[in-house]
Design an enzyme around this catalytic site. Structure first.
Site, PDB file in Angstrom:
ATOM      1  N   LYS A  68      13.077  19.324  33.979  1.00  0.00           N
ATOM      2  CA  LYS A  68      12.870  17.871  34.098  1.00  0.00           C
ATOM      3  C   LYS A  68      12.229  17.539  35.442  1.00  0.00           C
ATOM      4  O   LYS A  68      11.233  16.816  35.509  1.00  0.00           O
ATOM      5  CB  LYS A  68      14.207  17.120  33.942  1.00  0.00           C
ATOM      6  CG  LYS A  68      14.909  17.403  32.619  1.00  0.00           C
ATOM      7  CD  LYS A  68      16.187  16.606  32.470  1.00  0.00           C
ATOM      8  CE  LYS A  68      17.274  16.973  33.459  1.00  0.00           C
ATOM      9  NZ  LYS A  68      17.839  18.332  33.265  1.00  0.00           N
ATOM     10  N   ARG A  90      22.914   9.801  30.735  1.00  0.00           N
ATOM     11  CA  ARG A  90      23.475  11.112  30.465  1.00  0.00           C
ATOM     12  C   ARG A  90      24.695  11.025  29.572  1.00  0.00           C
ATOM     13  O   ARG A  90      25.276  12.051  29.231  1.00  0.00           O
ATOM     14  CB  ARG A  90      23.906  11.702  31.808  1.00  0.00           C
ATOM     15  CG  ARG A  90      23.421  13.103  32.060  1.00  0.00           C
ATOM     16  CD  ARG A  90      23.841  13.411  33.477  1.00  0.00           C
ATOM     17  NE  ARG A  90      23.641  14.754  33.835  1.00  0.00           N
ATOM     18  CZ  ARG A  90      22.631  15.169  34.607  1.00  0.00           C
ATOM     19  NH1 ARG A  90      21.712  14.333  35.027  1.00  0.00           N
ATOM     20  NH2 ARG A  90      22.559  16.417  34.935  1.00  0.00           N
ATOM     21  N   ARG A 102      16.365  29.436  40.956  1.00  0.00           N
ATOM     22  CA  ARG A 102      15.764  28.193  41.484  1.00  0.00           C
ATOM     23  C   ARG A 102      15.962  28.073  42.992  1.00  0.00           C
ATOM     24  O   ARG A 102      17.007  28.404  43.532  1.00  0.00           O
ATOM     25  CB  ARG A 102      16.397  26.978  40.815  1.00  0.00           C
ATOM     26  CG  ARG A 102      15.939  25.672  41.481  1.00  0.00           C
ATOM     27  CD  ARG A 102      16.222  24.471  40.663  1.00  0.00           C
ATOM     28  NE  ARG A 102      17.633  24.253  40.414  1.00  0.00           N
ATOM     29  CZ  ARG A 102      18.102  23.294  39.635  1.00  0.00           C
ATOM     30  NH1 ARG A 102      17.271  22.465  39.028  1.00  0.00           N
ATOM     31  NH2 ARG A 102      19.394  23.141  39.457  1.00  0.00           N
ATOM     32  N   ARG A 131      20.715  25.374  45.363  1.00  0.00           N
ATOM     33  CA  ARG A 131      21.637  24.250  45.181  1.00  0.00           C
ATOM     34  C   ARG A 131      23.064  24.765  45.023  1.00  0.00           C
ATOM     35  O   ARG A 131      23.287  25.806  44.421  1.00  0.00           O
ATOM     36  CB  ARG A 131      21.243  23.449  43.938  1.00  0.00           C
ATOM     37  CG  ARG A 131      20.384  22.259  44.283  1.00  0.00           C
ATOM     38  CD  ARG A 131      19.793  21.575  43.089  1.00  0.00           C
ATOM     39  NE  ARG A 131      20.725  21.249  42.013  1.00  0.00           N
ATOM     40  CZ  ARG A 131      20.364  20.542  40.932  1.00  0.00           C
ATOM     41  NH1 ARG A 131      19.129  20.093  40.820  1.00  0.00           N
ATOM     42  NH2 ARG A 131      21.238  20.283  39.977  1.00  0.00           N
ATOM     43  N   ARG A 133      28.154  23.120  33.592  1.00  0.00           N
ATOM     44  CA  ARG A 133      27.157  22.050  33.411  1.00  0.00           C
ATOM     45  C   ARG A 133      26.579  22.101  32.006  1.00  0.00           C
ATOM     46  O   ARG A 133      26.312  21.064  31.395  1.00  0.00           O
ATOM     47  CB  ARG A 133      26.047  22.185  34.459  1.00  0.00           C
ATOM     48  CG  ARG A 133      26.505  21.757  35.851  1.00  0.00           C
ATOM     49  CD  ARG A 133      25.591  22.265  36.940  1.00  0.00           C
ATOM     50  NE  ARG A 133      24.249  21.783  36.833  1.00  0.00           N
ATOM     51  CZ  ARG A 133      23.194  22.383  37.388  1.00  0.00           C
ATOM     52  NH1 ARG A 133      23.356  23.499  38.081  1.00  0.00           N
ATOM     53  NH2 ARG A 133      22.000  21.873  37.254  1.00  0.00           N
TER      54      ARG A 133
END
Ligand code: AP5
Ligand code: MG
Length: 245
Positions: free
Chosen positions: A38, A113, A152, A184, A195
């Site tokens: 996203k 969400r 990431r 992160r 998640r």
């Protein structure tokens, strides 16, 4: 004979321009599991269409980093891979959408969400005489999410990289501002799993929610970032064109 100023021809042109100004507002939402891409696509789409971009994850991480009241309320939920309570996040986004910069359109990433968030957004837009143009679902399977999020890296300003799939030009440094790239806190394997389950339970119902309102557009997020981008951009450009006709 050509139309002279002040004749019907000029008025027709003015009327058409006004109509375009009203209908060409581009109010877009990006939905998808964690790691779907996203943020990666948002960076490109905001450039394509000149839209202000509101990513709730980025807003919340900044609030945590700055130690604000919002950050205090969000931190424990984010660290655990859960969702920040609806009443906390809804107010933040509805305020953002009232800003002048969002008057002609916006790109939302990470909001809504949950169904209550979607209801609140729909109601606020309707009260303002506005509507959602499209909900862009970027879909990838769970095992791909795990691969992506473990590799990431992000810059201080939130620019996203991947050590294998989208590496920076100089290892560990952002191509844009040279800042050090970090991992992160919520990209640890056990938090990624949490998640994902939260996504399936609380966010995936939005697929049906927006499909039934004929707003959903699906994209295969397993393609390369450029292929996904080409597809999304073409769809949004067509939407805009259809609106202007
Ligand atoms: P948020 O920051 O929104 O996290 P998320 O939804 O889990 O999504 P990510 O940012 O992890 O993934 P992405 O889809 O943006 O993927 P990216 O482009 O980075 O939210 C974080 C937390 O904040 C939540 O857990 C929650 O606690 C809280 N929160 C936020 N919004 C909330 C709300 N509305 N209500 C309540 N709580 C809320 O890409 C991932 C990686 O893959 C990168 O390394 C990238 O380089 C790579 N990649 C991207 N595309 C491709 C591709 N096509 N092929 C290969 N690699 C790719
Ligand atoms: Mg993101």
């Amino acid at each position: 004979m050509p139309d002279l100023p002040g004749t019907d021809g000029t008025e027709a042109v003015v009327r058409k321009e006004l109509a375009i100004a009203v209908v060409s507002e581009l109010n877009l939402i990006l939905v998808g599991p964690p790691g779907a891409g996203k943020g990666t696509q948002a960076e490109r789409l905001t450039q394509d269409f000149g839209l202000p971009y509101y990513a709730t994850g980025n807003i919340l991480r900044e609030a945590v980093a700055n130690g604000t009241e919002l950050g205090r309320q969000a931190k424990e939920h984010m660290d655990a891979g859960g969702l920040v309570p609806d009443d906390v996040i809804i107010g933040v986004i509805l305020e953002a959408l009232k800003q002048d910069e969002a008057a002609d359109g916006f790109l939302l990433d990470g909001f809504p969400r949950t169904v209550p968030q979607a209801d609140a957004l729909g109601e606020a837009l309707q009260n303002a005489g506005r509507k959602i143009s499209a909900v862009l679902l970027i879909d990838v399977p769970d095992e791909e999410v795990v691969r992506r999020l473990s590799g990431r890296r992000v810059s201080k300003a939130g620019r996203v990289y991947h050590v294998d799939f989208d590496p920076p030009k100089h290892e560990g440094r952002c191509d844009i501002d040279g800042s050090e790239l970090i991992q992160r806190d919520d990209d640890k394997p056990e938090t990624i799993r949490k998640r994902l389950s939260v996504y399936h339970e609380q966010t995936e119902p939005l697929v049906e929610y927006y499909e039934s309102r004929d707003l959903l557009r699906r994209f295969d997020g397993t393609r390369t970032p450029t292929e996904v981008h080409d597809h999304v951009r073409a769809t949004v450009a067509t939407l805009r064109l259809e609106d202007e006709l």
